[in-house]
Write a protein that holds these residues in place. Structure first.
Motif, PDB file in Angstrom:
ATOM      1  N   PHE A  63      65.237   7.511 -23.111  1.00 53.45           N
ATOM      2  CA  PHE A  63      64.213   6.456 -23.134  1.00 53.45           C
ATOM      3  C   PHE A  63      62.847   7.005 -22.728  1.00 53.45           C
ATOM      4  O   PHE A  63      61.826   6.688 -23.349  1.00 53.45           O
ATOM      5  CB  PHE A  63      64.631   5.308 -22.209  1.00 53.45           C
ATOM      6  CG  PHE A  63      63.576   4.268 -22.014  1.00 53.45           C
ATOM      7  CD1 PHE A  63      63.320   3.327 -22.991  1.00 53.45           C
ATOM      8  CD2 PHE A  63      62.827   4.249 -20.846  1.00 53.45           C
ATOM      9  CE1 PHE A  63      62.323   2.373 -22.819  1.00 53.45           C
ATOM     10  CE2 PHE A  63      61.845   3.292 -20.653  1.00 53.45           C
ATOM     11  CZ  PHE A  63      61.588   2.355 -21.642  1.00 53.45           C
ATOM     12  N   LEU A  66      60.959   8.837 -25.587  1.00 50.13           N
ATOM     13  CA  LEU A  66      60.716   8.148 -26.849  1.00 50.13           C
ATOM     14  C   LEU A  66      59.232   8.016 -27.147  1.00 50.13           C
ATOM     15  O   LEU A  66      58.411   7.921 -26.230  1.00 50.13           O
ATOM     16  CB  LEU A  66      61.305   6.729 -26.791  1.00 50.13           C
ATOM     17  CG  LEU A  66      62.811   6.608 -26.775  1.00 50.13           C
ATOM     18  CD1 LEU A  66      63.208   5.150 -26.561  1.00 50.13           C
ATOM     19  CD2 LEU A  66      63.409   7.151 -28.062  1.00 50.13           C
ATOM     20  N   ALA A  70      59.223   2.630 -29.420  1.00 51.16           N
ATOM     21  CA  ALA A  70      60.572   2.889 -29.943  1.00 51.16           C
ATOM     22  C   ALA A  70      61.623   2.534 -28.893  1.00 51.16           C
ATOM     23  O   ALA A  70      61.348   2.459 -27.698  1.00 51.16           O
ATOM     24  CB  ALA A  70      60.711   4.343 -30.357  1.00 51.16           C
ATOM     25  N   SER A  71      62.840   2.330 -29.363  1.00 49.56           N
ATOM     26  CA  SER A  71      63.991   2.147 -28.484  1.00 49.56           C
ATOM     27  C   SER A  71      65.050   3.161 -28.920  1.00 49.56           C
ATOM     28  O   SER A  71      64.829   3.944 -29.838  1.00 49.56           O
ATOM     29  CB  SER A  71      64.522   0.710 -28.566  1.00 49.56           C
ATOM     30  OG  SER A  71      64.936   0.404 -29.879  1.00 49.56           O
ATOM     31  N   THR A  72      66.191   3.141 -28.251  1.00 51.15           N
ATOM     32  CA  THR A  72      67.189   4.166 -28.525  1.00 51.15           C
ATOM     33  C   THR A  72      68.595   3.600 -28.477  1.00 51.15           C
ATOM     34  O   THR A  72      68.837   2.553 -27.877  1.00 51.15           O
ATOM     35  CB  THR A  72      67.055   5.341 -27.527  1.00 51.15           C
ATOM     36  OG1 THR A  72      67.956   6.375 -27.909  1.00 51.15           O
ATOM     37  CG2 THR A  72      67.332   4.912 -26.115  1.00 51.15           C
ATOM     38  N   ALA A  99      63.496  16.316 -28.296  1.00 56.28           N
ATOM     39  CA  ALA A  99      62.903  14.982 -28.409  1.00 56.28           C
ATOM     40  C   ALA A  99      62.090  14.958 -29.688  1.00 56.28           C
ATOM     41  O   ALA A  99      60.967  15.464 -29.734  1.00 56.28           O
ATOM     42  CB  ALA A  99      62.033  14.662 -27.201  1.00 56.28           C
ATOM     43  N   VAL A 104      66.903  12.089 -30.123  1.00 63.31           N
ATOM     44  CA  VAL A 104      66.706  12.723 -28.817  1.00 63.31           C
ATOM     45  C   VAL A 104      68.073  13.233 -28.397  1.00 63.31           C
ATOM     46  O   VAL A 104      69.062  12.503 -28.447  1.00 63.31           O
ATOM     47  CB  VAL A 104      66.163  11.730 -27.761  1.00 63.31           C
ATOM     48  CG1 VAL A 104      66.060  12.399 -26.399  1.00 63.31           C
ATOM     49  CG2 VAL A 104      64.809  11.162 -28.184  1.00 63.31           C
ATOM     50  N   VAL A 127      66.455   7.491 -32.431  1.00 63.82           N
ATOM     51  CA  VAL A 127      65.160   6.891 -32.112  1.00 63.82           C
ATOM     52  C   VAL A 127      64.987   5.712 -33.061  1.00 63.82           C
ATOM     53  O   VAL A 127      64.956   5.891 -34.288  1.00 63.82           O
ATOM     54  CB  VAL A 127      64.008   7.903 -32.267  1.00 63.82           C
ATOM     55  CG1 VAL A 127      62.659   7.224 -32.035  1.00 63.82           C
ATOM     56  CG2 VAL A 127      64.209   9.082 -31.321  1.00 63.82           C
ATOM     57  N   HIS A 129      62.698   2.993 -34.406  1.00 66.35           N
ATOM     58  CA  HIS A 129      61.282   2.594 -34.507  1.00 66.35           C
ATOM     59  C   HIS A 129      61.203   1.113 -34.846  1.00 66.35           C
ATOM     60  O   HIS A 129      62.031   0.607 -35.602  1.00 66.35           O
ATOM     61  CB  HIS A 129      60.579   3.429 -35.569  1.00 66.35           C
ATOM     62  CG  HIS A 129      60.516   4.887 -35.242  1.00 66.35           C
ATOM     63  ND1 HIS A 129      59.608   5.403 -34.363  1.00 66.35           N
ATOM     64  CD2 HIS A 129      61.303   5.930 -35.637  1.00 66.35           C
ATOM     65  CE1 HIS A 129      59.800   6.710 -34.250  1.00 66.35           C
ATOM     66  NE2 HIS A 129      60.834   7.046 -35.010  1.00 66.35           N
TER      67      HIS A 129
END
Length: 134
Positions: A63, A66, A70-72, A99, A104, A127, A129
């Motif tokens: 996290f 990122l 963005a989230s993961t 990354a 990641v 990742v 988006h």
């Protein structure tokens, strides 16, 4: 962000006792105490408890690496267990291996109170988006 605030975003990690003491993009450190409720046969800490620690600390590391907005989500996780834990505290240290724009990768080492390797976990995180208009 404050390490306590980051772990607070993961209710399961909080419920299981994971604590974070350092949270920076280059390194995240967390801890989990041995407890009778976290054991399996022979009083060893349950592999699921160790994986909860590793996954939680690794997720925070991902996290923090990122791009903005963005989230993961974990796409793979591989664990090598090297020794049991029957007392004390396990410390997890997560560092990014890569990354990038779409993934990641994070490696997390779990060590016991005597700094002996308990497990090594390598995770890949997608990742995610934001979609235009969302």
């Amino acid at each position: 962000m404050d390490p306590a605030d980051l772990v607070a975003t993961m209710p399961f990690a909080v419920h299981t006792g994971v604590r974070l003491t350092k949270a920076a993009p280059e390194e995240v450190v967390g801890h989990l105490e041995w407890d009778q409720h976290r054991t399996t046969a022979g009083n060893g800490m349950h592999g699921g408890a160790l994986m909860t620690l590793a996954d939680s600390v690794g997720a925070v590391c991902a996290f923090l690496n990122l791009p903005a907005g963005a989230s993961t989500s974990t796409t793979s996780s591989s664990t090598v267990f090297t020794r049991g834990v029957r007392k004390g505290t396990v410390t997890a240290t997560a560092r990014p291996l890569h990354a990038g724009r779409t993934t990641v990768a994070v490696v997390t080492e779990l060590r016991d109170d005597e700094h002996r390797l308990v497990a090594q976990v390598t995770q890949s995180q997608a990742v995610l988006h934001p979609q235009p208009g969302s």
